[in-house]
Design a protein around this motif. Structure first.
Motif, PDB file in Angstrom:
ATOM      1  N   UNK A  61       1.235  -1.514  -0.335  1.00 45.55           N
ATOM      2  CA  UNK A  61      -0.482   0.428   0.063  1.00 45.55           C
ATOM      3  C   UNK A  61       0.742   1.211  -0.180  1.00 45.55           C
ATOM      4  N   UNK A  62       0.730   2.739  -0.543  1.00 51.27           N
ATOM      5  CA  UNK A  62       1.319   3.942  -0.953  1.00 51.27           C
ATOM      6  C   UNK A  62       0.135   4.710  -0.618  1.00 51.27           C
ATOM      7  N   UNK A  63       0.482   5.640   0.413  1.00 55.38           N
ATOM      8  CA  UNK A  63      -0.218   6.841   0.260  1.00 55.38           C
ATOM      9  C   UNK A  63       0.022   8.019  -0.437  1.00 55.38           C
ATOM     10  N   UNK A  64       0.036   8.254  -1.656  1.00 56.14           N
ATOM     11  CA  UNK A  64      -0.216   8.721  -2.564  1.00 56.14           C
ATOM     12  C   UNK A  64       1.092   8.619  -3.233  1.00 56.14           C
ATOM     13  N   UNK A  65       1.907   9.859  -3.875  1.00 55.61           N
ATOM     14  CA  UNK A  65       2.958   9.248  -5.049  1.00 55.61           C
ATOM     15  C   UNK A  65       4.123   8.403  -4.548  1.00 55.61           C
ATOM     16  N   UNK A 104      -8.179  -5.361   5.996  1.00 58.05           N
ATOM     17  CA  UNK A 104      -8.536  -4.234   5.023  1.00 58.05           C
ATOM     18  C   UNK A 104      -6.910  -4.249   4.126  1.00 58.05           C
ATOM     19  N   UNK A 105      -7.358  -3.960   3.011  1.00 59.09           N
ATOM     20  CA  UNK A 105      -6.285  -3.787   1.452  1.00 59.09           C
ATOM     21  C   UNK A 105      -5.078  -4.770   1.626  1.00 59.09           C
ATOM     22  N   UNK A 120     -10.812  -4.737   0.451  1.00 58.22           N
ATOM     23  CA  UNK A 120     -11.608  -3.300   1.466  1.00 58.22           C
ATOM     24  C   UNK A 120     -10.434  -2.608   1.893  1.00 58.22           C
ATOM     25  N   UNK A 121     -11.195  -1.189   2.217  1.00 65.30           N
ATOM     26  CA  UNK A 121      -9.971  -0.047   2.683  1.00 65.30           C
ATOM     27  C   UNK A 121      -9.637  -0.283   4.169  1.00 65.30           C
ATOM     28  N   UNK A 122     -11.122  -0.293   4.455  1.00 65.22           N
ATOM     29  CA  UNK A 122     -11.540  -0.204   6.249  1.00 65.22           C
ATOM     30  C   UNK A 122     -11.418  -1.818   7.286  1.00 65.22           C
ATOM     31  N   UNK A 139      -7.034   2.894  -7.306  1.00 63.87           N
ATOM     32  CA  UNK A 139      -6.627   2.907  -6.456  1.00 63.87           C
ATOM     33  C   UNK A 139      -6.297   1.557  -5.277  1.00 63.87           C
ATOM     34  N   UNK A 140      -5.026   2.157  -4.511  1.00 67.68           N
ATOM     35  CA  UNK A 140      -4.780   0.941  -3.668  1.00 67.68           C
ATOM     36  C   UNK A 140      -4.662   1.828  -2.356  1.00 67.68           C
ATOM     37  N   UNK A 141      -5.176   2.937  -2.289  1.00 68.52           N
ATOM     38  CA  UNK A 141      -5.510   3.157  -0.696  1.00 68.52           C
ATOM     39  C   UNK A 141      -6.659   4.267  -0.797  1.00 68.52           C
TER      40      UNK A 141
END
Length: 613
Positions: free
Chosen positions: A72-76, A519-520, A551-553, A593-595
């Motif tokens: 998982x990556x929260x952005x670039x 999650x994820x 699922x994200x959560x 989306x991965x997150x």
């Protein structure tokens, strides 16, 4: 007493695995280098040749080729990037860099952030999937990844430019002879980036420098001195929760990262006895410049350890060792420290067709006390080239310093525990003309640590922890199937395929989310590649990565849709020194989306040149 033995052993101190063994080698199975076929556990090794074929500085492009892995990556690129193995969270996967434990003790869950890495400094990536706490202790519940930095005999350099105004450069130089193996490697990335928030329009840039060095000096035929070090310094732009809406959106937020580690040591090998002892330090510091939530986080660990192997009569061998670790963290206003010592032993039978190993470990932690761990595995050659494998492993993860000693800490926490079972069959090794591997596994976990909010419930500990505290409550199960196939269709034409099915479930009694997926954790993942190389120096490649729904959560209320990403690669060797290369990532310009809420890269092209001698 073993504490003092380790301190004495640290004066010899160890570095990295042995460098001169043939075939596919693993160190994650026992702590010392041995052929992969000498273990019944699932191990995959990716070499430097494959890393260069994949192209790019982003290590996730390589790791996603491994079965059973999610990230998982929260952005670039440059944003927080976490690795999961067989459905386990990132804090349950131990990451080693040249044998140094790199997980950050200052993080709430003690994860390792993959954004620290640059493929420019990496020679190989080895991943053992499944619990192996007998050898590695805490955090080896989901798996163990060992990253080995480069030893270049000569020099090489590369530079590339492409999407998001990303400039990537690398260089490596070294020498190898009968007495000395030594090298330095470096990487640099500067990217304009894209919005960290999926709803944003402001580009979030990234800049990072990486440096790694590794050396081994052969004092005699039986004694070698070793040393390694790495340094990472970077800055990434992030988004946040600006007023007046306080929702995730464009914001003027940056994070600075400084991480370094080093190790010195010695390897003593007289055939029937091998000793590998070392002392290492790992330190990670993050400073967040967020107008609303500024932070400064620093984690450090120091470790003295000894691995040994003695050959016994009757094709038996005893692997043994121990370690002592001092760790501390600072996450204002919290700070704390702890120490832990351990001993372990594994007895193995290494016959012509049958391999069987079993062992146990004891840990003594300054805060939660003692812990025993057991594991066993075996492999049998059922036909020439075909191996039947089976393994049972117990894993444990000590409560993190933050979970024990912060303002939300609970000194009564117990370690998270797991029991893992797997069976598999394989033919050949990765890179052979024909390579096949199929594994089925199950891992049951208990005492999983969660956070209790005193704002939504009451408990006695709320009297001293009014905002909440960590506690043992969770149970979980992850089970699935992993398949790998590698084929050499014709001279210069090859393909690889990896499929993972992962079924995760919250099994905590009385939990409102009992029965929900983790999650994820997508249930289905496929990665495949096709490579062709001509005798004229032209090489073409195609990669595809298919990720199923997730699922994200934890409540399974927010769904992450499935997606498929394709890359096209090409390279042309002009002569022995110059190579041109390029690729197009996300060729279908997939919106995915991965997150949830975080941006991902669209279609992007990159072009570069590589020099080597």
């Amino acid at each position: 007493m073993y504490k003092y033995l380790f301190l004495l052993g640290s004066s010899l101190a160890v570095a990295q695995p042995a460098m001169a063994e043939d075939g596919e080698i693993t160190v994650t199975a026992t702590g010392l280098a041995q052929p992969v076929e000498h273990t019944g556990q699932a191990v995959t090794v990716i070499t430097r040749d494959e890393i260069e074929r994949v192209q790019g500085a982003d290590v996730t492009r390589v790791i996603q080729r491994l079965p059973g892995t999610t990230f998982t990556r929260t952005g670039p690129m440059g944003s927080l990037t976490l690795l999961g193995v067989r459905g386990a969270p990132a804090g349950q996967t131990l990451v080693l860099i040249d044998g140094v434990r790199a997980n950050d003790p200052a993080n709430a869950n003690a994860e390792f952030d993959l954004s620290q890495l640059n493929t420019a400094t990496i020679d190989s990536i080895e991943l053992l999937r499944g619990p192996n706490s007998v050898v590695w202790g805490s955090q080896a519940m989901g798996g163990v990844m060992n990253i080995v930095t480069r030893i270049e005999n000569g020099y090489s350099a590369s530079v590339e430019y492409g999407g998001d105004d990303r400039v990537t450069a690398s260089a490596a130089a070294g020498m190898t002879n009968e007495k000395l193996e030594a090298a330095l490697s470096a990487g640099f990335v500067d990217a304009g980036g894209y919005s960290s928030a999926a709803s944003g329009t402001e580009k979030d840039g990234y800049r990072q420098y990486n440096l790694a060095g590794r050396a081994r000096y052969h004092v005699t035929e039986t004694l070698s001195l070793t040393a390694n070090a790495r340094y990472t310094h970077g800055k990434v732009d992030l988004d946040g929760y600006p007023p007046p809406n306080y929702t995730f959106a464009d914001a003027d937020v940056t994070e600075k990262l400084r991480a370094w580690s080093g190790r010195v040591g010695a390897l003593y090998d007289v055939g029937i006895l091998k000793l590998n002892a070392g002392f290492s330090i790992s330190d990670t510091e993050r400073v967040g410049d967020d107008p609303s939530y500024p932070y400064s986080i620093d984690g450090r660990s120091e470790r003295a350890e000894l691995f040994g192997r003695v050959a016994l009569p009757g094709q038996l061998a005893l692997d043994f060792g121990g370690d002592y670790e001092w760790s501390r963290f600072s996450n204002a206003p919290d700070a704390g420290k702890a120490h832990n010592g351990s001993v372990h032993a594994l007895l193995g039978y290494y016959g012509d067709r049958l391999i069987v190993t079993a062992g146990m470990r004891y840990d003594d932690h300054s805060d939660f006390g003692g812990e025993w761990t057991f594991g066993a595995n075996g492999a049998y050659e059922i036909a020439p080239g075909w191996r039947l494998r089976a393994a049972y492993g117990e894993g444990f993860k000590a409560p993190t310093l933050y979970q024990l000693l912060s303002q939300y800490g609970n000194p009564d926490l117990l370690p998270e525990r797991s029991k893992g079972y797997e069976v598999g069959v394989s033919h050949g090794e990765r890179g052979d003309p024909v390579y096949l591997s199929l594994t089925a596994y199950r891992r049951d976990s208990k005492n999983l640590i969660d956070f209790f909010s005193c704002w939504s419930g009451t408990a006695p500990l709320c009297a001293t922890r009014p905002s909440g505290f960590y506690y043992n409550v969770g149970k979980g199960r992850a089970q699935g199937i992993e398949a790998e196939v590698g084929l050499q269709w014709a001279p210069g034409l090859s393909s690889q395929f990896a499929y993972s099915y992962t079924d995760t479930e919250n099994r905590t009694p009385g939990d409102v989310y009992r029965g929900a997926d983790f999650a994820r954790r997508p249930a289905h993942m496929v990665s495949a590649s096709l490579d062709w190389e001509s005798t004229m120096g032209l090489a073409l490649g195609f990669d595809v990565r298919v990720v199923g729904d997730a699922f994200d959560d934890r409540a399974n209320a927010t769904k992450l849709d499935s997606y498929a990403l394709g890359d096209i690669r090409a390279s042309y060797r002009v002569n022995d020194m110059i190579e041109l290369f390029g690729r197009v990532e996300n060729v279908w310009d997939q919106d995915y989306a991965i997150a949830a809420g975080y941006g991902t890269q669209g279609r992007a092209a990159y072009f570069g040149v590589r020099l080597r001698k």
